[in-house]
Design an enzyme around this catalytic site. Structure first.
Site, PDB file in Angstrom:
ATOM      1  CG  HIS A 136      -4.878  -6.270  -0.650  1.00 21.21           C
ATOM      2  ND1 HIS A 136      -6.094  -6.410  -0.009  1.00 21.21           N
ATOM      3  CD2 HIS A 136      -4.935  -7.056  -1.761  1.00 21.21           C
ATOM      4  CE1 HIS A 136      -6.850  -7.246  -0.723  1.00 21.21           C
ATOM      5  NE2 HIS A 136      -6.176  -7.642  -1.786  1.00 21.21           N
ATOM      6  CB  VAL A 171      -6.567  -1.310  11.369  1.00 19.86           C
ATOM      7  CG1 VAL A 171      -7.494  -0.146  11.709  1.00 19.86           C
ATOM      8  CG2 VAL A 171      -7.207  -2.233  10.358  1.00 19.86           C
ATOM      9  CD  GLU A 208      -8.404  -8.996  -4.050  1.00 17.69           C
ATOM     10  OE1 GLU A 208      -7.220  -9.378  -3.857  1.00 17.69           O
ATOM     11  OE2 GLU A 208      -9.223  -8.840  -3.118  1.00 17.69           O
ATOM     12  CE  LYS A 229      -3.846  -2.352   2.331  1.00 21.48           C
ATOM     13  NZ  LYS A 229      -4.733  -2.363   3.528  1.00 21.48           N
TER      14      LYS A 229
HETATM   15  N1  UDP Z   1      -9.600  -1.217   7.453  1.00 27.19           N
HETATM   16  C1  UDP Z   1      -9.704  -0.102   8.252  1.00 27.19           C
HETATM   17  N2  UDP Z   1     -10.444  -0.181   9.412  1.00 27.19           N
HETATM   18  C2  UDP Z   1     -11.064  -1.330   9.794  1.00 27.19           C
HETATM   19  C3  UDP Z   1     -10.941  -2.452   8.983  1.00 27.19           C
HETATM   20  C4  UDP Z   1     -10.214  -2.363   7.800  1.00 27.19           C
HETATM   21  O1  UDP Z   1      -9.145   0.951   7.950  1.00 27.19           O
HETATM   22  O2  UDP Z   1     -11.698  -1.353  10.859  1.00 27.19           O
HETATM   23  C5  UDP Z   1      -8.805  -1.144   6.223  1.00 27.19           C
HETATM   24  C6  UDP Z   1      -7.434  -1.806   6.370  1.00 27.19           C
HETATM   25  O3  UDP Z   1      -6.495  -1.060   5.610  1.00 27.19           O
HETATM   26  C7  UDP Z   1      -7.675  -3.165   5.772  1.00 27.19           C
HETATM   27  C8  UDP Z   1      -8.635  -2.814   4.634  1.00 27.19           C
HETATM   28  O4  UDP Z   1      -9.479  -1.828   5.189  1.00 27.19           O
HETATM   29  O5  UDP Z   1      -6.468  -3.758   5.329  1.00 27.19           O
HETATM   30  C9  UDP Z   1      -9.464  -3.971   4.102  1.00 27.19           C
HETATM   31  O6  UDP Z   1     -10.143  -4.574   5.174  1.00 27.19           O
HETATM   32  P1  UDP Z   1     -10.224  -6.148   5.285  1.00 27.19           P
HETATM   33  O7  UDP Z   1     -11.196  -6.466   6.361  1.00 27.19           O
HETATM   34  O8  UDP Z   1     -10.441  -6.757   3.936  1.00 27.19           O
HETATM   35  O9  UDP Z   1      -8.749  -6.509   5.850  1.00 27.19           O
HETATM   36  P2  UDP Z   1      -7.518  -7.262   5.149  1.00 27.19           P
HETATM   37  O10 UDP Z   1      -8.088  -8.287   4.226  1.00 27.19           O
HETATM   38  O11 UDP Z   1      -6.716  -6.201   4.453  1.00 27.19           O
HETATM   39  O12 UDP Z   1      -6.740  -7.859   6.289  1.00 27.19           O
HETATM   40 MG    MG Z   2      -9.518  -8.119   2.672  1.00 25.48          MG
END
Ligand code: UDP
Ligand code: MG
Length: 157
Positions: free
Chosen positions: A123, A117, A134, A17
């Site tokens: 990612h 987070v 994707e 990212k």
């Molecule tokens: N994210 C965030 N706040 C949250 C949850 C997710 O900012 O409470 C962001 C974070 O960058 C995360 C992305 O949204 O990586 C996608 O969320 P996902 O649940 O898919 O998590 P990942 O698959 O990236 O672990």
């Molecule tokens: Mg995800």
């Protein structure tokens, strides 16, 4: 000939990212995937459009953090790649750590390089379906390279 999928072989989309690029973590992250034994099949530096990001995170569109996530992912270029290998989708997710860096064990990418987070540096696709979606979103067929991994017989028995 781009298609080298077989039964247990998988491909996954991994993206460093904008914060990971800014913090010069690209080499370190790629090194981990190379060292593990996965094969790089696609790679590029991209400034993602809002349209692309909206499609990428479509499942999260109604989440309260969605707007913030869109702007986070637009803050600079990302390094997007496709890695291939045995169970690479699950293994990559294990290498990434948990969604929240605070829950990520040391030794994982998020557990080693970030604390929040909203700045979790990387990612990785979370399932076969999302990996396929994707990869086709971020790469054209002609950008996915099929090549023989020279050390393959030493990584797979
Ligand atoms: N994210 C965030 N706040 C949250 C949850 C997710 O900012 O409470 C962001 C974070 O960058 C995360 C992305 O949204 O990586 C996608 O969320 P996902 O649940 O898919 O998590 P990942 O698959 O990236 O672990
Ligand atoms: Mg995800």
């Amino acid at each position: 000939q781009n298609n080298c999928w077989t039964g247990v072989n998988e491909r996954t989309l991994v993206a460093v990212k904008p914060d990971g690029v800014q913090r010069r973590l690209v080499g370190e992250i790629m090194r981990r995937f190379e060292n593990r034994g996965f094969k790089l099949v696609a790679l590029k530096l991209v400034q993602a459009s809002e349209d692309l990001l909206r499609k990428h995170y479509w499942d999260l569109r109604s989440k309260p953090f969605f707007r913030g996530l869109m702007s986070y992912m637009s803050e600079g270029p990302m390094v997007v790649m496709v890695w291939e290998g045995l169970d690479v989708i699950k293994t990559a997710r294990n290498m990434l750590g948990e969604n929240n860096p605070a829950d990520s064990l040391p030794g994982t990418i998020r557990g080693d390089f970030c604390v929040e987070v909203g700045r979790n540096v990387i990612h990785g696709s979370d399932s076969v379906e999302s990996a396929e979606k994707e990869i086709s979103l971020w790469f054209g067929q002609n950008e996915l390279h099929c090549w023989v991994h020279n050390s393959r017989p030493w990584i797979y028995n």
